[in-house]
Design a protein around this motif. Structure first.
Motif, PDB file in Angstrom:
ATOM      1  N   PRO A  63     -19.184  40.815 -16.273  1.00 13.71           N
ATOM      2  CA  PRO A  63     -17.895  41.280 -16.810  1.00 13.71           C
ATOM      3  C   PRO A  63     -17.326  42.498 -16.095  1.00 13.71           C
ATOM      4  CG  PRO A  63     -19.363  40.671 -18.592  1.00 13.71           C
ATOM      5  CD  PRO A  63     -20.179  40.570 -17.330  1.00 13.71           C
ATOM      6  N   GLU A  64     -18.201  43.448 -15.722  1.00 16.65           N
ATOM      7  CA  GLU A  64     -17.709  44.669 -15.077  1.00 16.65           C
ATOM      8  C   GLU A  64     -17.179  44.418 -13.668  1.00 16.65           C
ATOM      9  OE1 GLU A  64     -22.230  44.492 -14.424  1.00 16.65           O
ATOM     10  OE2 GLU A  64     -20.811  44.088 -16.056  1.00 16.65           O
ATOM     11  N   MET A  96      -9.658  31.825 -10.234  1.00 11.91           N
ATOM     12  CA  MET A  96      -8.913  32.633 -11.184  1.00 11.91           C
ATOM     13  C   MET A  96      -9.066  32.094 -12.604  1.00 11.91           C
ATOM     14  SD  MET A  96      -7.568  35.153  -9.529  1.00 11.91           S
ATOM     15  CE  MET A  96      -9.177  35.136  -8.770  1.00 11.91           C
ATOM     16  N   GLU A  97      -9.155  30.778 -12.714  1.00 13.85           N
ATOM     17  CA  GLU A  97      -9.369  30.172 -14.025  1.00 13.85           C
ATOM     18  C   GLU A  97     -10.771  30.491 -14.530  1.00 13.85           C
ATOM     19  OE1 GLU A  97      -8.796  28.289 -17.538  1.00 13.85           O
ATOM     20  OE2 GLU A  97      -7.273  28.821 -16.040  1.00 13.85           O
ATOM     21  N   LEU A  98     -11.734  30.506 -13.594  1.00 14.18           N
ATOM     22  CA  LEU A  98     -13.102  30.825 -13.980  1.00 14.18           C
ATOM     23  C   LEU A  98     -13.207  32.281 -14.431  1.00 14.18           C
ATOM     24  CD1 LEU A  98     -15.922  29.673 -14.228  1.00 14.18           C
ATOM     25  CD2 LEU A  98     -16.340  30.286 -11.851  1.00 14.18           C
ATOM     26  N   VAL A  99     -12.527  33.186 -13.725  1.00 10.04           N
ATOM     27  CA  VAL A  99     -12.485  34.590 -14.148  1.00 10.04           C
ATOM     28  C   VAL A  99     -11.943  34.696 -15.566  1.00 10.04           C
ATOM     29  CG1 VAL A  99     -11.340  36.808 -13.765  1.00 10.04           C
ATOM     30  CG2 VAL A  99     -12.345  35.585 -11.828  1.00 10.04           C
ATOM     31  N   GLU A 108      -7.344  37.350  -4.564  1.00 13.70           N
ATOM     32  CA  GLU A 108      -5.929  37.431  -4.178  1.00 13.70           C
ATOM     33  C   GLU A 108      -5.795  37.860  -2.725  1.00 13.70           C
ATOM     34  OE1 GLU A 108      -3.246  36.505  -5.621  1.00 13.70           O
ATOM     35  OE2 GLU A 108      -4.135  35.941  -7.552  1.00 13.70           O
ATOM     36  N   ALA A 109      -6.649  38.814  -2.297  1.00 13.58           N
ATOM     37  CA  ALA A 109      -6.577  39.315  -0.915  1.00 13.58           C
ATOM     38  C   ALA A 109      -6.927  38.230   0.102  1.00 13.58           C
ATOM     39  CB  ALA A 109      -7.511  40.509  -0.748  1.00 13.58           C
ATOM     40  N   ASP A 113     -12.467  43.422 -10.027  1.00 15.83           N
ATOM     41  CA  ASP A 113     -12.564  43.477  -8.566  1.00 15.83           C
ATOM     42  C   ASP A 113     -12.504  42.077  -7.965  1.00 15.83           C
ATOM     43  OD1 ASP A 113     -12.750  46.229  -8.514  1.00 15.83           O
ATOM     44  OD2 ASP A 113     -14.941  46.254  -8.517  1.00 15.83           O
ATOM     45  N   LEU A 114     -13.146  41.107  -8.623  1.00 21.17           N
ATOM     46  CA  LEU A 114     -13.110  39.740  -8.124  1.00 21.17           C
ATOM     47  C   LEU A 114     -11.692  39.211  -8.077  1.00 21.17           C
ATOM     48  CD1 LEU A 114     -16.190  38.037  -9.849  1.00 21.17           C
ATOM     49  CD2 LEU A 114     -15.947  38.662  -7.451  1.00 21.17           C
TER      50      LEU A 114
END
Length: 356
Positions: free
Chosen positions: A160-161, A141-144, A171-172, A165-166
């Motif tokens: 980026p696009e 999440m930090e990398l995102v 999270e899932a 979704d990532l």
């Protein structure tokens, strides 16, 4: 050994089927409908179009890579049966045009992961590279967030696009264990393998690439013990392996030739390539030549020959050489060289066998 070559289709691949046909010993293409989202049923018309294109060049389409598995199936969600039903319909259509092997994977979120698509080797060629320090102990999440805020920070598969979704997928998968993933694979196989048996199709699961957990995600197709377990989930000749020497071999604890000898009768499809593993665990893909990497490709091919392997094989990722502009890992030149290296080993073994 029946040699095939991965082809991404007209408009998606700079390599033509005319090029493929000129590689000695190649009899078919390994293909997919890359524009069809995971979970959707494949169109018979599109399947037939690919078959016609291959047939026009004297090539077959007996190996598909891949019919991708929807994340809801991997996660074991209540919606998975709808996607499994679409998968079954696709198997039936593929069987109707002569497909014999379907390669697939069960990797969460990423079907492979590298940190550099064009790392330079000593000879000036470039290749796919994995640098562990960019992956290990990093919160995805930090990398995102970092990539979202810094347009110059990139990593393959993190365009980026795709970031939104990532975020949802990570999270899932929170709390999903390897045992959960193995159970979800068993549920999937119990549904599809009877259909594959009925239509003389071999399902061939691809190893995780790399064969260890990344970003805390569970991975289960990683070593000999897990392969043994997967084959027993539904003990059928139609439940098989795509044995990838490069994926499994990037972990030095995995002896690929030994796995070939143990699982030979359950390997309908072989991926053969080499990697060089560094002392810190990083690895880069090399030529197929044994001396250039850390995997004994000569012994791997010998193991297939000893077991009278009649399945399909393809050169896996190659370097980018001779200034070829190509899809990362999928140039024409180095993969064609890899084929000739494999044939050289195989033909030598065949001659020795005849003269024995």
């Amino acid at each position: 050994m029946r040699m095939v070559f991965r082809w991404f289709g007209e408009g998606n691949d700079h390599i033509s089927l005319r090029d493929v046909k000129q590689i000695p010993g190649v009899e078919g293409i390994v293909w997919s409908l890359h524009d069809v989202p995971a979970g959707d049923e494949w169109s018979l018309k599109q399947i037939q179009d690919v078959k016609q294109q291959a047939t026009d060049h004297g090539l077959h389409i007996e190996v598909v890579e891949s019919v991708n598995v929807h994340e809801d199936i991997k996660l074991g969600l209540s919606t998975r049966d709808r996607y499994i039903e679409n998968y079954i319909k696709t198997i039936e259509k593929l069987a109707s045009v002569g497909v014999k092997v379907i390669c697939y994977n069960f990797m969460p979120i990423f079907d492979w992961l590298r940190t550099d698509l064009a790392k330079e080797l000593e000879d000036g060629s470039t290749a796919l590279f994995y640098e562990g320090s960019k992956i290990h102990d990093i919160d995805p999440m930090e990398l995102v967030k970092q990539i979202s805020e810094n347009s110059e920070m990139t990593m393959p598969g993190w365009e980026p696009e795709r970031l939104a979704d990532l975020t949802k997928l990570f999270e899932a998968y929170r709390g999903v264990t390897e045992e959960d993933l193995m159970n979800n694979l068993q549920y999937f196989l119990e549904k599809i393998i009877p259909v594959a048996e009925e239509h003389d199709i071999k399902m061939a699961i691809h190893p995780d690439d790399p064969p260890w957990s990344v970003f805390g995600l569970p991975r289960i197709v990683t070593n000999k013990e897990n392969l043994q377990r997967i084959l027993k989930l539904v003990d059928s000749p139609s439940n098989g392996l795509t044995l990838c020497s490069g994926s499994l071999g990037s972990n030095p604890s995995n002896n690929v030739a030994e796995m070939v000898r143990e699982f030979a009768d359950r390997i309908p499809f072989a991926h053969i390539r080499n990697v060089r593993i560094y002392e810190n665990g990083d690895f880069i893909e090399t030529s197929h030549r044994t001396e250039d990497g850390s995997i004994d490709i000569t012994d791997v091919v010998t193991a297939y020959h000893e077991n009278n392997f009649t399945g399909y094989a393809r050169p896996d990722h190659g370097r980018h050489i001779w200034d070829e502009k190509c899809r990362p890992g999928y140039g024409l030149y180095d993969r064609a060289l890899g084929i000739m290296y494999m044939w050289g080993i195989w033909d030598t073994l065949e001659k020795a066998k005849r003269e024995a």
